[in-house]
Design an enzyme around this catalytic site. Structure first.
Site, PDB file in Angstrom:
ATOM      1  N   LYS A 129       0.847  -1.190   0.000  1.00 18.61           N
ATOM      2  CA  LYS A 129       0.000   0.000   0.000  1.00 18.61           C
ATOM      3  C   LYS A 129       0.879   1.234   0.000  1.00 18.61           C
ATOM      4  O   LYS A 129       1.989   1.146   0.526  1.00 18.61           O
ATOM      5  CB  LYS A 129      -0.967   0.018   1.185  1.00 18.61           C
ATOM      6  N   TYR A 214      -3.907   3.685   5.922  1.00 22.02           N
ATOM      7  CA  TYR A 214      -4.360   2.800   7.001  1.00 22.02           C
ATOM      8  C   TYR A 214      -5.578   3.373   7.724  1.00 22.02           C
ATOM      9  O   TYR A 214      -6.451   2.640   8.172  1.00 22.02           O
ATOM     10  CB  TYR A 214      -3.264   2.613   8.050  1.00 22.02           C
TER      11      TYR A 214
END
Lengths: 362, 362
Positions: A129, A214
């Site tokens: 990510k 996140y």
């Protein structure tokens, strides 16, 4: 690493596998999948070390632009020379039967290129990510994987972490009623001259790309919804010499269809690592929440008590098992998830730049 | 209430008095100041009960628009008929030597009028938060008190509460370095048809006025700074029938001169009660943080352990003692403080309505 710790980790990892029929540790898999790590930075180091505990995957090949790293890593992890690639000859990996999965841990701007090259080499793709620089890149990556009949996952390790899974359960199962407020923040005092993360072209943005993703994930997996509008504010720049291209801090707010709100801060100016959700009849929270732990959590009903697991091994076990079983990728770590987060990131930057609320159409 | 609890409370309260020379409990004051409570709602009930433990103040008169309350409260608290006033004859309180302090716990829109009438009656004034409807009203109130040579305080009870004082100390003394991020949120699931708090004319706004003011305070007392700009977002309205005039939820962000950011949520849609600060070398937090406790707190150095005190008695002791000693009002609960918070509230509403960042000039 002793046997008890190993078994505990495997057991916990198994318990979060969608296909596991039991929490009793399984014997080692008859066949392990071979992983090629692309990009040998700090997280790759962590991944290589942690993946040793995986039951279904092992680190068998490396791809790096730095010959000295190929040498030192090759020795440390017993990677034969034939399994050491550079960015130029990487495509030859298609002929290497040792490698089943290409795990991309490169600067964000290189994710798309290497995901597509890996797909064309008929290897499954895991990409760290944030998935890429923008939603359009994610779409190209998904198409390449589909066209080449390989699977694509985003390295969302927290989807295998028991404290975060509990937050998701408490929220999505409405254990305390509908979630009304989420507060999700992650920051580290960080930033060093020359780092790619400070380079707009390579990173695509600052801590929002790296850490904020996140918080976006957390807001989404706690509510089980996708945000329909965001507002955002760039924070002040305290170290102008480092943060001349990307933000040092950013705060943003996500509005969900149910009316829930998620407020977040991410920053390179201070440490912060917390996740809080308030629902109609109670609240639940983690702190530490998002880092590598050890996690702590509590709810209106008291302290949470879950094992601290090897997140990377758990993630690789889950992915490895389903690939071995020829099952489709888990929804919650699929390319669509990465694409959704990139849509939100794009909207957050737009909102911060313009000062206006930005709607997100799904 | 046993003697030990009493002594503990007094001791703690004394320890936060700026003029106390010792934490050894003092003997009861030779003279107590008489307090007239104006407005007999829920918080007045709480105050009347808690103030019994005060060493320097006692509840001696009441002011209410409801004759039946004058009767029932009068009996319960032994308030003689001559010390029971209504809103019309309130000004006669100037001739009542039993009363030294008028404590205003009315709907926000009535604060200014009664503060000015109390000042003209030559009584010291304590006014509940928020101080008034806007900064201009605060200025009128301060002027009236100055002109009549009486003191003015805002009922900021948390300035006498040990956990909050510790947050203030850790922040302002830079125990963990400069504060970079504050997250301060307070909400209750609340709102009943007919309540004055839902009436824009009486309340001036929704939870930002009532609860958000604590978050603004917290951001200010942890950093020791006044915000120079704010951004803000109204939350969704989940109960349209109740929240047709004032906001149900609002999030906002304050920027401080040092570069610190404070992000806050206040809401009537869910319970939330937390305060978190992240500084250069550590963090510190409370949850519960702002309510009536019991508080819990922790920092990078571990759990906090302070007594849970009677906040109202501590507040009244601090104010009573300084009035008896003929000392000036404590800066941190002065009219200026109330005025500053109203300036911020005004800017937050402006930012939420316009969607733009709003600067605050001091």
């Amino acid at each position: 690493m002793n046997r008890r710790t190993f078994l505990r980790n495997v057991s916990v990892a198994s318990s979060v596998l969608p296909l596991a029929s039991s929490v009793i540790p399984s014997p080692p898999a008859a066949r392990k999948l071979g992983v090629a790590l692309v990009g040998l930075g700090r997280y790759a180091e962590y991944m290589a070390y942690q993946v040793k505990e995986s039951q279904y995957c092992e680190f068998r090949a490396l791809v790096t632009g730095t010959p000295s790293k190929a040498e030192s890593w090759g020795k440390e992890y017993n990677i034969p020379e034939k399994n050491r690639y550079n960015y130029t000859n990487f495509d030859q990996i298609k002929d290497n039967p040792d490698v089943d999965i290409v795990y991309i841990i490169l600067p964000n701007a290189m994710h798309k290129e290497f995901a597509i090259r890996a797909a064309k080499a008929k290897k499954h793709v895991i990409v760290e990510k944030p998935m890429a620089l923008n939603p359009a890149e994610c779409e190209e990556m998904m198409k390449a994987c589909k066209d080449n009949n390989v699977q694509l996952a985003v390295g969302y390790r927290l989807h295998f972490e028991p404290y975060n899974l509990e937050m998701k359960r408490l929220g999505q199962e409405k254990v305390f009623g509908s979630v009304r407020i989420v507060e999700a923040s992650l920051g580290y005092f960080s930033g060093q001259a020359g780092e790619w993360r400070l380079n707009k072209k390579l990173a695509g943005g600052g801590p929002l790309m790296n850490l904020g993703v996140y918080c976006i994930q957390a807001g989404r997996y706690i509510t089980g919804e996708d945000p329909v509008a965001v507002t955002a504010q760039f924070g002040p720049v305290l170290r102008k010499e480092l943060f001349s291209e990307v933000e040092e801090s950013i705060t943003w707010q996500m509005e969900f269809p149910s009316g829930a709100i998620c407020t977040s801060t991410t920053t390179c100016a201070a440490g912060i690592d917390r996740l809080y959700a308030s629902a109609e009849q109670g609240h639940f929270e983690l702190s530490p929440a998002i880092s590598y732990g050890p996690f702590r959590g509590r709810s209106t009903k008291g302290e949470m008590d879950f094992p601290q697991i090897n997140q990377q091994a758990a993630q690789m076990n889950a992915i490895g098992k389903l690939l071995l079983d020829n099952q489709p990728m888990l929804d919650h770590i699929s390319g669509i998830e990465g694409w959704k987060d990139m849509k939100v990131i794009e909207a957050v930057y737009k909102a911060a730049r313009s000062g206006n609320k930005v709607g997100i159409k799904w």
